[in-house]
Design a protein around this motif. Structure first.
Motif: not given
Lengths: 331, 262
Positions: B28-30, B75-77, B112-118
């Motif tokens: 998700a980063l690269i 990330t969210a999706i 949860g998903g939003t935390t990961l995305a942010v």
């Protein structure tokens, strides 16, 4: 069956249905099922895939509203009080509900929270259950590192966290080897006694149904017979005769005409449950030797009970009546 | 109380699973980083901001807010993709039989998903000084707020779609249908001003544009962003509105009966 005193025992009726029917569109999945399951019993619902077991469980867990008929779960109406009903139920499905990437304890804590078990109570409960299931040393292990049998046991722990009054098991030993299956049953028995609960088990395996205190046989959505397994089999008599033949219908007609005994056609076989089998078989061989490929006389099993009522083999259903419930991704 | 504890448990589960899955973290980063460098350096000489003349803004700088948005969207999706399988086999099959409103499932997953995305987006913030941004706290707050709204919106969208899907393949197909056009036409790749009228209108109509815009405005705050789509207030309202609408839709979706009439 009745231990009729004290409101805190498991006595009484756990589940009662009256004329319960459900159709998915034009597919009739349950037909007029009237069933009483006594508290503290272990009830096996025996039937092939598509016989209505899954639909029955969906109705009990309030996920599906029946087309007609009534249900009571511990006296409660699932339509009127879905959350109260769900609180009474523990569910364990064919696929474990555990997350591979989490440890056993993390999984259990997670599900405990979903059932509103307070965290202090939860810690103690997890400890007790893991101990009882011989999983204490796996508490911090990732679920993916556990064998299939252990995963199933951990999943059973999960289903029991909130002290359900009724445990629903849907094909719980699918995919387990015989040893793991045996161990699972051992644990299940012990746990039922300790937890004082009712167990309802959906299965297509005769061996599993035989271990239950009560068996209900489902055939294409209909409950065809219910009773303790020993009684169901003894009702067929002491012996059952099975004849294999290339032309079952023809043979059936001839036997009935010539010997006057009732017969039942089951796939490519003719099943006879009445009369003295040994003598009958001798006479049958004399009369129709060329039409009988093989013959078996055996003590009736639940399979014979199923065949006698349904007219086909338990796990070899005729293909003309598909009644599998939709939206079910199981193979 | 029970509902709050359940949301917290669902949130925790998402976060733990994400942290343990390093490939997901790296992927998700690269991917956005690579895209940013590829496009940013590739169009370095070609790109010109309409009307700004030679203001010195290069494409890397222009693209940056859009890349942050892209990372949040992805990330969210994709934090919701597991819902497809868990619904019919696995934990959701059991969770829907728990004495729990399904609304809780939506919010637990969305948070949860939003935390990961942010969190993923925040990893990108370290690059800010490298491309000449010096963002103050209020500006950063604006970026984070916008990230949160976008995260909520797209986890909700993903959850709702995953709930209706039978296979993860179908989920991928539908997501690509939604996600990429929404991003392409969000003013992330090119500004509305220089685009043909049809595309410009699509950018103005696309609610995601205002999330991207909000991130852009945050990065320049308190100075005015070179290519602002709308006022900060309007962009904030639209982005928040998008999150509310999609969450409501997801809640509506999961509250439908699971097993229909066939």
């Amino acid at each position: 069956m009745s231990h009729a005193n004290g409101s805190h025992t498991t006595a009484g009726t756990a589940i009662e249905t009256k004329n319960l029917s459900h159709a998915y569109g034009i597919q009739q999945a349950l037909r007029e099922v009237s069933l009483t399951i006594a508290g503290g019993s272990m009830m096996g619902l025996l039937g092939p895939n598509g016989s209505g077991k899954t639909t029955f469980f969906r109705i009990l867990t309030t996920l599906l509203q029946p087309s007609s008929g009534t249900v009571r779960v511990m006296g409660l109406d699932p339509n009127a009080a879905p959350h109260a009903v769900r609180q009474q139920l523990g569910v364990v499905f064919q696929d474990t509900a555990l997350d591979d990437e989490l440890t056993v304890e993390e999984n259990l804590r997670f599900h405990g929270a979903l059932y509103g078990v307070p965290s202090a109570v939860l810690s103690e409960r997890i400890g007790t259950l893991l101990d009882r299931f011989g999983l204490t040393d796996r508490r911090s292990a990732y679920v993916k590192t556990l064998s299939g049998g252990l995963q199933r046991r951990a999943d059973l722990c999960r289903g029991l966290l909130h002290r359900p009054k009724i445990l629903l098991l849907d094909e719980p030993t699918t995919g387990l080897d015989p040893a793991a299956r045996h161990a699972f049953w051992q644990t299940l028995r012990t746990v039922q006694q300790q937890e004082q609960m009712t167990i309802i088990l959906a299965t297509h395996l005769m061996g599993e149904a035989e271990r239950c205190t009560d068996v209900g046989i489902l055939d294409r959505g209909r409950l065809v017979v219910q009773g303790p397994p020993a009684q169901l089999t003894s009702d067929l008599g002491t012996e059952v005769l099975l004849l294999e033949t290339p032309e079952p219908s023809a043979l059936q007609d001839r036997i009935e005409a010539q010997f006057g005994v009732a017969t039942q056609q089951v796939g490519a076989m003719v099943q006879i449950t009445e009369g003295a089998k040994q003598e009958l078989l001798t006479s049958l061989y004399d009369a129709f030797a060329d039409q009988i490929t093989s013959a078996t006389i055996r003590k009736p099993t639940l399979e014979d009970v199923f065949m006698a009522y349904a007219g086909y083999h338990l796990n070899r259903r005729p293909t003309d009546t598909p009644i599998a419930p939709p939206a079910n991704a199981r193979s | 109380m029970h509902a709050v504890a359940s949301v917290a448990a669902l949130w925790r589960r998402e976060v733990i699973k994400f942290v343990r899955d390093r490939s997901r973290l790296l992927g998700a980063l690269i991917q956005p980083l690579g895209l940013w460098l590829l496009l940013g350096l590739g169009f370095q000489q070609t790109f010109q901001i309409p009307g700004a003349g030679a203001s010195g803004m290069n494409y890397l700088e222009f693209l940056f807010p859009g890349i942050i948005a892209l990372m949040i969207l992805f990330t969210a999706i994709f934090s919701t993709i597991s819902v497809v399988e868990e619904r019919t086999s696995g934990f959701l099959q059991v969770a829907v039989a728990a004495p729990l409103s399904r609304t809780v499932l939506v919010f637990g997953n969305a948070l949860g998903g939003t935390t990961l995305a942010v969190f993923q987006a925040a990893l990108f913030f370290v690059l800010l000084p490298l491309i000449g941004f010096s963002v103050g706290l209020p500006g950063l707050a604006l970026v984070v707020i916008s990230s949160i709204f976008l995260g909520l919106a797209f986890t909700a969208l993903g959850f709702g779609i995953a709930w209706r899907m039978k296979t993860t393949r179908g989920f991928h197909a539908v997501m690509n249908l939604f996600l990429l056009p929404l991003w392409f036409l969000s003013g992330a790749l090119f500004p509305a001003e220089g685009a043909s009228p049809v595309l410009a209108w699509l950018i103005y109509l696309n609610p995601v544009s205002y999330g991207v815009d909000l991130i852009r405005q945050g990065l320049y705050w308190p100075a005015e962003a070179p290519i602002a789509l709308a006022s900060v207030g309007l962009s904030l309202a639209i982005t928040a509105g998008l999150a509310v609408v999609l969450l409501a839709w997801a809640v509506y979706t999961v509250r439908q009966p699971l097993y229909g009439e066939g």
